[in-house]
Design a protein around this motif. Structure first.
Motif, PDB file in Angstrom:
ATOM      1  N   ASP A   1      25.895  95.903 -54.551  1.00 60.81           N
ATOM      2  CA  ASP A   1      24.675  96.270 -53.837  1.00 60.81           C
ATOM      3  C   ASP A   1      24.950  97.162 -52.635  1.00 60.81           C
ATOM      4  O   ASP A   1      23.995  97.655 -52.007  1.00 60.81           O
ATOM      5  N   ASP A   2      26.204  97.373 -52.298  1.00 62.16           N
ATOM      6  CA  ASP A   2      26.520  98.188 -51.132  1.00 62.16           C
ATOM      7  C   ASP A   2      25.999  99.615 -51.327  1.00 62.16           C
ATOM      8  O   ASP A   2      26.214 100.234 -52.386  1.00 62.16           O
ATOM      9  N   ASP A   3      25.292 100.115 -50.319  1.00 59.87           N
ATOM     10  CA  ASP A   3      24.712 101.463 -50.325  1.00 59.87           C
ATOM     11  C   ASP A   3      23.605 101.637 -51.360  1.00 59.87           C
ATOM     12  O   ASP A   3      23.228 102.773 -51.677  1.00 59.87           O
ATOM     13  N   VAL A   4      23.063 100.549 -51.889  1.00 64.91           N
ATOM     14  CA  VAL A   4      21.928 100.632 -52.813  1.00 64.91           C
ATOM     15  C   VAL A   4      20.640 100.718 -51.988  1.00 64.91           C
ATOM     16  O   VAL A   4      20.433  99.942 -51.057  1.00 64.91           O
ATOM     17  N   PRO A   5      19.731 101.650 -52.312  1.00 63.59           N
ATOM     18  CA  PRO A   5      18.491 101.761 -51.539  1.00 63.59           C
ATOM     19  C   PRO A   5      17.514 100.625 -51.848  1.00 63.59           C
ATOM     20  O   PRO A   5      17.362 100.206 -52.995  1.00 63.59           O
ATOM     21  N   VAL A   6      16.866 100.149 -50.805  1.00 62.37           N
ATOM     22  CA  VAL A   6      15.776  99.176 -50.933  1.00 62.37           C
ATOM     23  C   VAL A   6      14.520  99.857 -50.394  1.00 62.37           C
ATOM     24  O   VAL A   6      14.495 100.330 -49.253  1.00 62.37           O
ATOM     25  N   VAL A   7      13.484  99.901 -51.232  1.00 57.56           N
ATOM     26  CA  VAL A   7      12.275 100.669 -50.906  1.00 57.56           C
ATOM     27  C   VAL A   7      11.088  99.726 -50.796  1.00 57.56           C
ATOM     28  O   VAL A   7      10.869  98.875 -51.666  1.00 57.56           O
ATOM     29  N   CYS A   8      10.323  99.902 -49.723  1.00 60.04           N
ATOM     30  CA  CYS A   8       9.058  99.191 -49.530  1.00 60.04           C
ATOM     31  C   CYS A   8       7.935 100.171 -49.850  1.00 60.04           C
ATOM     32  O   CYS A   8       7.807 101.219 -49.198  1.00 60.04           O
ATOM     33  N   ILE A   9       7.119  99.852 -50.866  1.00 59.43           N
ATOM     34  CA  ILE A   9       6.053 100.744 -51.327  1.00 59.43           C
ATOM     35  C   ILE A   9       4.706 100.121 -50.940  1.00 59.43           C
ATOM     36  O   ILE A   9       4.422  98.963 -51.283  1.00 59.43           O
ATOM     37  N   VAL A  10       3.870 100.906 -50.249  1.00 57.27           N
ATOM     38  CA  VAL A  10       2.552 100.436 -49.790  1.00 57.27           C
ATOM     39  C   VAL A  10       1.481 101.078 -50.666  1.00 57.27           C
ATOM     40  O   VAL A  10       1.406 102.304 -50.784  1.00 57.27           O
ATOM     41  N   ASP A  11       0.652 100.234 -51.286  1.00 57.35           N
ATOM     42  CA  ASP A  11      -0.454 100.702 -52.111  1.00 57.35           C
ATOM     43  C   ASP A  11      -1.768 100.497 -51.347  1.00 57.35           C
ATOM     44  O   ASP A  11      -2.057  99.385 -50.867  1.00 57.35           O
ATOM     45  N   HIS A  12      -2.568 101.601 -51.269  1.00 57.37           N
ATOM     46  CA  HIS A  12      -3.855 101.536 -50.558  1.00 57.37           C
ATOM     47  C   HIS A  12      -4.759 102.619 -51.136  1.00 57.37           C
ATOM     48  O   HIS A  12      -4.288 103.717 -51.461  1.00 57.37           O
ATOM     49  N   PRO A  13      -6.053 102.329 -51.300  1.00 58.71           N
ATOM     50  CA  PRO A  13      -6.952 103.329 -51.898  1.00 58.71           C
ATOM     51  C   PRO A  13      -7.099 104.591 -51.059  1.00 58.71           C
ATOM     52  O   PRO A  13      -7.522 105.630 -51.580  1.00 58.71           O
ATOM     53  N   ALA A  14      -6.763 104.553 -49.792  1.00 56.78           N
ATOM     54  CA  ALA A  14      -6.950 105.719 -48.934  1.00 56.78           C
ATOM     55  C   ALA A  14      -5.728 106.616 -48.872  1.00 56.78           C
ATOM     56  O   ALA A  14      -5.796 107.697 -48.275  1.00 56.78           O
ATOM     57  N   VAL A  15      -4.635 106.199 -49.466  1.00 56.85           N
ATOM     58  CA  VAL A  15      -3.401 106.984 -49.332  1.00 56.85           C
ATOM     59  C   VAL A  15      -2.523 106.743 -50.552  1.00 56.85           C
ATOM     60  O   VAL A  15      -2.610 105.688 -51.201  1.00 56.85           O
ATOM     61  N   LYS A  16      -1.672 107.743 -50.856  1.00 61.46           N
ATOM     62  CA  LYS A  16      -0.737 107.628 -51.969  1.00 61.46           C
ATOM     63  C   LYS A  16       0.682 107.886 -51.465  1.00 61.46           C
ATOM     64  O   LYS A  16       0.891 108.570 -50.463  1.00 61.46           O
ATOM     65  N   ASP A  17       1.649 107.338 -52.211  1.00 63.12           N
ATOM     66  CA  ASP A  17       3.074 107.587 -51.953  1.00 63.12           C
ATOM     67  C   ASP A  17       3.463 107.264 -50.519  1.00 63.12           C
ATOM     68  O   ASP A  17       4.148 108.030 -49.832  1.00 63.12           O
ATOM     69  N   LEU A  18       3.019 106.120 -50.067  1.00 58.23           N
ATOM     70  CA  LEU A  18       3.385 105.663 -48.727  1.00 58.23           C
ATOM     71  C   LEU A  18       4.496 104.630 -48.882  1.00 58.23           C
ATOM     72  O   LEU A  18       4.301 103.581 -49.505  1.00 58.23           O
ATOM     73  N   GLN A  19       5.680 104.912 -48.322  1.00 59.92           N
ATOM     74  CA  GLN A  19       6.807 104.004 -48.501  1.00 59.92           C
ATOM     75  C   GLN A  19       7.824 104.167 -47.375  1.00 59.92           C
ATOM     76  O   GLN A  19       7.803 105.149 -46.628  1.00 59.92           O
ATOM     77  N   ALA A  20       8.690 103.181 -47.287  1.00 62.09           N
ATOM     78  CA  ALA A  20       9.807 103.209 -46.339  1.00 62.09           C
ATOM     79  C   ALA A  20      11.055 102.757 -47.086  1.00 62.09           C
ATOM     80  O   ALA A  20      10.968 101.992 -48.057  1.00 62.09           O
ATOM     81  N   GLN A  21      12.211 103.229 -46.642  1.00 67.67           N
ATOM     82  CA  GLN A  21      13.450 102.973 -47.380  1.00 67.67           C
ATOM     83  C   GLN A  21      14.583 102.651 -46.423  1.00 67.67           C
ATOM     84  O   GLN A  21      14.664 103.192 -45.318  1.00 67.67           O
ATOM     85  N   THR A  22      15.444 101.758 -46.869  1.00 65.36           N
ATOM     86  CA  THR A  22      16.670 101.456 -46.141  1.00 65.36           C
ATOM     87  C   THR A  22      17.782 101.231 -47.157  1.00 65.36           C
ATOM     88  O   THR A  22      17.526 101.164 -48.365  1.00 65.36           O
ATOM     89  N   TYR A  23      19.011 101.132 -46.672  1.00 59.60           N
ATOM     90  CA  TYR A  23      20.158 100.943 -47.561  1.00 59.60           C
ATOM     91  C   TYR A  23      20.886  99.656 -47.185  1.00 59.60           C
ATOM     92  O   TYR A  23      21.058  99.338 -46.003  1.00 59.60           O
ATOM     93  N   LEU A  24      21.294  98.936 -48.220  1.00 61.89           N
ATOM     94  CA  LEU A  24      22.049  97.707 -47.990  1.00 61.89           C
ATOM     95  C   LEU A  24      23.467  98.051 -47.541  1.00 61.89           C
ATOM     96  O   LEU A  24      24.098  98.967 -48.068  1.00 61.89           O
ATOM     97  N   VAL A  25      23.954  97.289 -46.594  1.00 52.37           N
ATOM     98  CA  VAL A  25      25.343  97.416 -46.137  1.00 52.37           C
ATOM     99  C   VAL A  25      26.022  96.085 -46.432  1.00 52.37           C
ATOM    100  O   VAL A  25      25.753  95.084 -45.768  1.00 52.37           O
ATOM    101  N   VAL A  26      26.866  96.071 -47.460  1.00 47.45           N
ATOM    102  CA  VAL A  26      27.509  94.844 -47.921  1.00 47.45           C
ATOM    103  C   VAL A  26      29.004  94.925 -47.615  1.00 47.45           C
ATOM    104  O   VAL A  26      29.680  95.889 -48.019  1.00 47.45           O
TER     105      VAL A  26
ATOM    106  N   MET B   1      14.611  90.862 -45.615  1.00 45.53           N
ATOM    107  CA  MET B   1      14.061  92.126 -45.157  1.00 45.53           C
ATOM    108  C   MET B   1      12.550  91.993 -45.061  1.00 45.53           C
ATOM    109  O   MET B   1      11.928  91.272 -45.856  1.00 45.53           O
ATOM    110  N   THR B   2      11.960  92.695 -44.094  1.00 41.75           N
ATOM    111  CA  THR B   2      10.505  92.675 -43.922  1.00 41.75           C
ATOM    112  C   THR B   2       9.970  94.100 -43.937  1.00 41.75           C
ATOM    113  O   THR B   2      10.636  95.044 -43.512  1.00 41.75           O
ATOM    114  N   CYS B   3       8.738  94.221 -44.450  1.00 43.50           N
ATOM    115  CA  CYS B   3       8.035  95.502 -44.458  1.00 43.50           C
ATOM    116  C   CYS B   3       6.619  95.240 -43.945  1.00 43.50           C
ATOM    117  O   CYS B   3       5.926  94.357 -44.455  1.00 43.50           O
ATOM    118  N   THR B   4       6.203  96.035 -42.949  1.00 38.02           N
ATOM    119  CA  THR B   4       4.907  95.816 -42.308  1.00 38.02           C
ATOM    120  C   THR B   4       4.055  97.067 -42.420  1.00 38.02           C
ATOM    121  O   THR B   4       4.504  98.176 -42.091  1.00 38.02           O
TER     122      THR B   4
END
Length: 420
Positions: A193-218, A143-146
């Motif tokens: 792991d089926d239907d378990v959420p995977v969360v990408c959390i972005v840390d930056h001094p200009a913003v808080k609580d920035l994240q993206a989420q997807t669910y595994l399909v096994v 998985m990738t997070c950009t």
């Protein structure tokens, strides 16, 4: 002479942090501000002797001379002016406003202090993607997070459920001094792991609580379990049985089938969907029954070993009774045996044939007793003892014998009879 102080960061009313440091007489602060917000630059003087204070931009253009603004940029506004402070605000900050601002104090020699303004640009919403939409159990997925267009570069963390995972990040700087960060996460999945959420959390001094989420399909092969619907407890001859094959998997099993290991299914067996129904059990049905379930991932099965027990039978329970002839006899009353699988006995049932047999035995015993008593009395008859014949042995005839008998007629009243 120029005094070069060291600087600290200051955030305006928007929540910026500041780290004040001092020069000889002039104090200022470094500033970090988020793009589009307001920056406040403060030039402060200690022990001022009425010297003039002015503020210059990074291009050395005068923004404010005392309380006058020579620069024609309306975004700069005077916040405070006094003998000890010149405070100016800059609204709607952009990346072009970044640089070193100069506080000047006209003394002899002149003094300068520097405020570095750093513009923070938050990244755009992170984009999370998976190499494949669905993964088979036991395989790896990537998985990738950009996080794009930030200043400075953001940092990225990963969470799977409540567990933090470590990814590999790559930072790229663009021509406009912006940064793009891409993090890659590789994991080996299980069916849990089926239907378990995977969360990408972005840390930056200009913003808080920035994240993206997807669910595994096994996807995983079926899990199979055989459940006995009836009978409860031990299966016995003559009963009916129903076995249910419970199969779950992803995708849902397309086919469920029943077989008997090393033999054919009984002729009375009926398969309805995932259920196996067998009528009128008997011991020839003993064996291992297997349920198969199949989906696109694979095949699984579960076994049930059938052993048919004997049907419930009745046994005679001994009961002691005494007849009127004082002859003991034992009467057996029927009692149903307890069903071991039910855990409780069945009601007693009286067999009339058994009762008739008991009565016949009693009558026969009484007849035998009468016969024995008859024979006993017959062997002990009565015996009579008299004295009439005494002295008659020497008589010539009967009359003489009677006359000569001891006692004669005079003793007739003394004759005694004994009856035994």
């Amino acid at each position: 002479m120029l005094i070069q102080p060291f600087f600290s960061l200051v955030f305006p009313d928007t929540g910026a942090a500041q780290y004040p440091v001092q020069s000889q007489n002039l104090v200022t602060d470094d500033v970090e501000v988020v793009e589009g917000e307001i920056a406040v630059i403060s030039c402060r003087v200690k022990n001022n002797d009425d010297s003039v204070i002015q503020l210059l931009n990074p291009n050395r253009q005068t923004i404010y001379f005392r309380d006058v603004r020579p620069l024609k940029d309306a975004r700069f506004q005077l916040v405070n002016f006094s003998d000890n402070e010149l405070r100016v605000s800059l609204s709607n900050v952009s990346l072009s406003d970044e640089g070193r601002y100069v506080c000047q104090l006209y003394t002899d020699p002149p003094q300068e202090a520097y405020a570095d303004v750093t513009v923070l640009i938050p990244p755009g919403n992170p984009i999370i993607a998976s190499r494949e939409g669905q993964v088979i159990e036991g395989n790896e997925t990537e998985m990738t997070c950009t996080a794009m267009g930030s200043k400075p570069a953001a940092t990225i963390r990963w969470m799977k459920g409540d567990k933090e995972l470590q990814g590999k990040s790559k930072v790229e700087q663009t021509y406009d001094r912006m940064f793009t960060v891409t993090s890659r996460l590789t994991i080996t999945v299980t069916k849990e792991d089926d239907d378990v959420p995977v969360v990408c959390i972005v840390d930056h001094p200009a913003v808080k609580d920035l994240q993206a989420q997807t669910y595994l399909v096994v996807h995983y092969k079926p899990e199979v379990k055989i459940v006995v619907e009836f009978p409860d407890g031990l299966p016995r001859e003559g009963q009916n049985m129903e076995l249910s094959c419970q199969a779950k998997g992803k995708p849902i099993p397309q086919r469920v089938n029943w077989v008997k290991v090393d033999d054919d299914l009984p002729s009375h067996a009926l398969i309805t969907g995932a259920d196996l129904y067998i009528e009128n059990l008997n011991k020839t049905y003993n064996g291992t029954y297997r349920c198969f379930a199949v989906n696109s991932v694979g095949e699984s099965y579960d076994d049930y070993i059938l052993y048919v027990y004997d049907a419930p039978t009745t046994t005679l329970k001994p009961t002691t009774a005494t007849t009127t002839t004082t002859t003991p006899s034992t009467i057996f009353l029927p009692e149903a045996t307890a069903d071991s699988r039910a855990g409780e006995g069945t009601p007693r049932a009286v067999d009339h044939a058994v009762i008739g047999g008991v009565v016949a035995v009693v009558v026969f015993a009484m007849l035998c007793l009468l016969i024995i008593l008859g024979r006993y009395f017959a062997r002990h008859k009565g015996t009579y003892f008299t004295h009439e014949a005494k002295g008659a042995d020497d008589a010539a005839d009967a009359d003489t014998a009677i006359i000569n008998a001891e006692g004669g007629h005079n003793n007739s009243d003394e004759k005694k009879e004994y009856y035994i």
